[in-house]
Design a protein around this motif. Structure first.
Motif, PDB file in Angstrom:
ATOM      1  N   ARG A 202       0.828  -1.239   0.199  1.00 41.07           N
ATOM      2  CA  ARG A 202      -0.257   0.043   0.077  1.00 41.07           C
ATOM      3  C   ARG A 202       0.944   1.091  -0.027  1.00 41.07           C
ATOM      4  O   ARG A 202       1.887   1.099   0.552  1.00 41.07           O
ATOM      5  N   PRO A 203       0.395   2.296  -0.835  1.00 43.89           N
ATOM      6  CA  PRO A 203       1.221   3.557  -0.734  1.00 43.89           C
ATOM      7  C   PRO A 203       0.993   4.562   0.553  1.00 43.89           C
ATOM      8  O   PRO A 203       0.210   4.428   1.096  1.00 43.89           O
ATOM      9  N   GLN A 204       2.325   4.978   0.772  1.00 47.46           N
ATOM     10  CA  GLN A 204       2.520   5.938   1.975  1.00 47.46           C
ATOM     11  C   GLN A 204       1.944   5.719   3.199  1.00 47.46           C
ATOM     12  O   GLN A 204       1.122   6.327   3.690  1.00 47.46           O
ATOM     13  N   VAL A 205       2.215   4.346   3.626  1.00 47.41           N
ATOM     14  CA  VAL A 205       1.791   3.837   4.988  1.00 47.41           C
ATOM     15  C   VAL A 205       2.633   4.238   6.071  1.00 47.41           C
ATOM     16  O   VAL A 205       3.839   4.253   5.824  1.00 47.41           O
ATOM     17  N   ARG A 206       2.322   4.818   7.208  1.00 53.92           N
ATOM     18  CA  ARG A 206       3.189   5.368   7.989  1.00 53.92           C
ATOM     19  C   ARG A 206       3.509   4.223   8.998  1.00 53.92           C
ATOM     20  O   ARG A 206       2.690   3.417   9.531  1.00 53.92           O
ATOM     21  N   LEU A 207       4.847   3.934   9.184  1.00 54.59           N
ATOM     22  CA  LEU A 207       5.414   3.171  10.143  1.00 54.59           C
ATOM     23  C   LEU A 207       4.998   3.018  11.534  1.00 54.59           C
ATOM     24  O   LEU A 207       5.091   4.142  11.862  1.00 54.59           O
ATOM     25  N   ALA A 208       4.718   2.464  12.220  1.00 57.39           N
ATOM     26  CA  ALA A 208       4.061   2.339  13.669  1.00 57.39           C
ATOM     27  C   ALA A 208       5.350   2.809  14.476  1.00 57.39           C
ATOM     28  O   ALA A 208       6.416   2.297  14.355  1.00 57.39           O
ATOM     29  N   GLY A 209       5.005   3.813  15.267  1.00 58.30           N
ATOM     30  CA  GLY A 209       5.993   4.541  16.227  1.00 58.30           C
ATOM     31  C   GLY A 209       6.941   5.189  15.812  1.00 58.30           C
ATOM     32  O   GLY A 209       7.984   5.750  16.190  1.00 58.30           O
ATOM     33  N   THR A 210       6.756   5.707  14.214  1.00 59.47           N
ATOM     34  CA  THR A 210       7.601   6.633  13.527  1.00 59.47           C
ATOM     35  C   THR A 210       6.806   7.535  12.718  1.00 59.47           C
ATOM     36  O   THR A 210       5.743   7.493  12.779  1.00 59.47           O
ATOM     37  N   SER A 211       7.495   8.855  12.272  1.00 60.65           N
ATOM     38  CA  SER A 211       6.962   9.525  11.277  1.00 60.65           C
ATOM     39  C   SER A 211       7.340   9.320   9.809  1.00 60.65           C
ATOM     40  O   SER A 211       6.703  10.058   8.932  1.00 60.65           O
ATOM     41  N   MET A 212       7.734   8.059   9.496  1.00 64.35           N
ATOM     42  CA  MET A 212       8.208   7.793   8.276  1.00 64.35           C
ATOM     43  C   MET A 212       6.966   7.179   7.420  1.00 64.35           C
ATOM     44  O   MET A 212       6.413   6.328   7.925  1.00 64.35           O
ATOM     45  N   ARG A 213       6.969   7.794   6.238  1.00 65.66           N
ATOM     46  CA  ARG A 213       5.836   7.270   5.250  1.00 65.66           C
ATOM     47  C   ARG A 213       6.727   6.741   3.936  1.00 65.66           C
ATOM     48  O   ARG A 213       6.831   7.343   3.013  1.00 65.66           O
ATOM     49  N   PRO A 214       7.111   5.442   4.005  1.00 68.93           N
ATOM     50  CA  PRO A 214       7.862   5.028   2.712  1.00 68.93           C
ATOM     51  C   PRO A 214       6.943   4.797   1.444  1.00 68.93           C
ATOM     52  O   PRO A 214       5.780   5.063   1.556  1.00 68.93           O
ATOM     53  N   ASP A 215       7.366   4.998   0.425  1.00 68.89           N
ATOM     54  CA  ASP A 215       6.755   4.666  -0.666  1.00 68.89           C
ATOM     55  C   ASP A 215       5.566   3.682  -0.886  1.00 68.89           C
ATOM     56  O   ASP A 215       4.396   4.047  -0.963  1.00 68.89           O
ATOM     57  N   LEU A 216       5.992   2.327  -0.311  1.00 70.92           N
ATOM     58  CA  LEU A 216       5.247   1.211  -0.616  1.00 70.92           C
ATOM     59  C   LEU A 216       5.611   0.190   0.565  1.00 70.92           C
ATOM     60  O   LEU A 216       6.662   0.195   0.953  1.00 70.92           O
ATOM     61  N   VAL A 217       4.415  -0.182   1.243  1.00 72.15           N
ATOM     62  CA  VAL A 217       4.513  -0.918   2.375  1.00 72.15           C
ATOM     63  C   VAL A 217       3.896  -2.132   2.610  1.00 72.15           C
ATOM     64  O   VAL A 217       2.568  -1.963   2.165  1.00 72.15           O
ATOM     65  N   ASP A 218       4.335  -3.454   2.441  1.00 72.87           N
ATOM     66  CA  ASP A 218       3.554  -4.663   3.018  1.00 72.87           C
ATOM     67  C   ASP A 218       3.662  -5.003   4.235  1.00 72.87           C
ATOM     68  O   ASP A 218       4.955  -5.265   4.881  1.00 72.87           O
ATOM     69  N   VAL A 219       2.638  -4.393   5.082  1.00 79.13           N
ATOM     70  CA  VAL A 219       2.662  -4.749   6.679  1.00 79.13           C
ATOM     71  C   VAL A 219       2.775  -6.033   6.996  1.00 79.13           C
ATOM     72  O   VAL A 219       3.625  -6.329   8.096  1.00 79.13           O
ATOM     73  N   ASP A 220       2.209  -6.890   6.389  1.00 77.28           N
ATOM     74  CA  ASP A 220       2.396  -8.391   6.931  1.00 77.28           C
ATOM     75  C   ASP A 220       3.727  -9.133   6.581  1.00 77.28           C
ATOM     76  O   ASP A 220       4.180  -9.802   7.656  1.00 77.28           O
ATOM     77  N   LEU A 221       4.194  -8.723   5.773  1.00 80.15           N
ATOM     78  CA  LEU A 221       5.643  -9.091   5.553  1.00 80.15           C
ATOM     79  C   LEU A 221       6.773  -8.179   6.054  1.00 80.15           C
ATOM     80  O   LEU A 221       7.875  -8.394   5.956  1.00 80.15           O
ATOM     81  N   ALA A 222       6.176  -6.992   6.721  1.00 77.91           N
ATOM     82  CA  ALA A 222       7.482  -6.177   7.179  1.00 77.91           C
ATOM     83  C   ALA A 222       8.111  -5.560   6.005  1.00 77.91           C
ATOM     84  O   ALA A 222       9.604  -5.479   6.279  1.00 77.91           O
TER      85      ALA A 222
END
Length: 296
Positions: A202-222
């Motif tokens: 998914r695009p621009q997901v904020r990583l838990a506990g940070t202010s970072m929003r990477p381009d694309l994130v698969d949360v389940d696979l980290a």
């Protein structure tokens, strides 16, 4: 040509502020003087062929369509066409000379489907692009339309009303479209990722506990996928900033893959191969260890 190259990576359109951030004020002003980029309006810049496209369509007594119409509406595209896409009436005879300056399409277009007298309207442009363009180009247009304020309901209406050849594709791309996507580069990377079994980014997901929003994130696979443009990584300050950012993601448990614009745009098989291998690696690491290892 650095500014023009950055502008091409951004999809052919960008604000002055974004170009200056990626290069410098001096380089942007120099590119303007040399005609490598042009101002469409105050603070809004484009590649020269974006501005001349409307004049070409007018000369051919047609309207801009497909990605040329998308650019007219202010939507970035995967690749700015070398020649504008122009749609003319079905019975129009077009000379070989005219075909040399434009990609000609034939269709009957109702007056209400023409925008500003020079381009197909929003809904028809979306329909043409999603029906006829390759998947990555189509998704880039759909994402950009949403990013620039086209209501999701409009895209859904286009998808629900389409009939005939290509209708399934229109609905599939419309369902994938996300206004959070930052640019066509990211959209095209996401399209490639969508073809990899077991991967869901998914695009621009904020990583838990940070202010970072990477381009694309698969949360389940980290797993984080970054679309790395040279314009934002071309000096020592940017290199240090990015190294710190990537290190922060890794030490917080995220796998990070970085992809160059050229590979995403022109070597999708390479990108897909890397993604398939990382999904397999994550799956292998998640497998239970064998009995003798567990008893050790």
């Amino acid at each position: 040509m650095l500014v023009a190259a950055v502008l091409a990576e951004l999809g052919g359109l960008a604000t002055r502020a974004v170009l200056i951030e990626a290069t410098s004020r001096r380089e942007v002003d120099g590119a303007l003087r040399r005609g490598e980029v042009v101002a469409l309006s105050r603070g809004r810049y484009a590649l020269p062929r974006v501005r001349t496209a409307a004049a070409t369509a007018h000369a051919l007594r047609g309207v801009l369509s497909h990605t040329s119409a998308a650019l007219h509406h202010g939507w970035e595209v995967k690749l700015v066409p070398d020649r504008p896409h122009v749609t003319v009436p079905r019975n129009r005879r077009v000379s070989s000379r005219d075909r040399a300056v434009a990609d000609i399409h034939y269709a009957v277009i109702a007056p209400e489907d023409i925008s500003d007298g020079v381009a197909t309207g929003v809904e028809l442009t979306l329909l043409q692009c999603l029906r006829t363009l390759p998947d990555d180009e189509a998704l880039a247009v759909a994402d950009s339309a949403l990013r620039h304020g086209v209501p999701p309901a409009t895209l859904r209406r286009v998808a629900m009303s389409v009939r005939g050849a290509g209708s399934e594709k229109v609905r599939r791309i419309a369902a994938m479209a996300r206004g959070e996507a930052a640019n066509p580069f990211e959209s095209c990377l996401r399209l490639i990722a969508s073809t990899v079994p077991g991967l869901c980014v998914r695009p621009q997901v904020r990583l838990a506990g940070t202010s970072m929003r990477p381009d694309l994130v698969d949360v389940d696979l980290a797993l984080v996928l970054e679309a790395d443009s040279f314009g934002w990584h071309g000096d020592r300050v940017a290199l240090r900033r990015d190294a710190q950012r990537y290190n922060a993601m890794v030490v917080n448990g995220w796998l990070v893959l970085r992809f160059a614009w050229e590979d995403v745009m022109f070597a999708p098989d390479y990108v897909r191969g890397v993604l398939m291998r990382i999904v397999g690696l994550v799956a292998k690491r998640a497998e239970p260890c064998c009995s003798h290892e567990c008893s050790a």
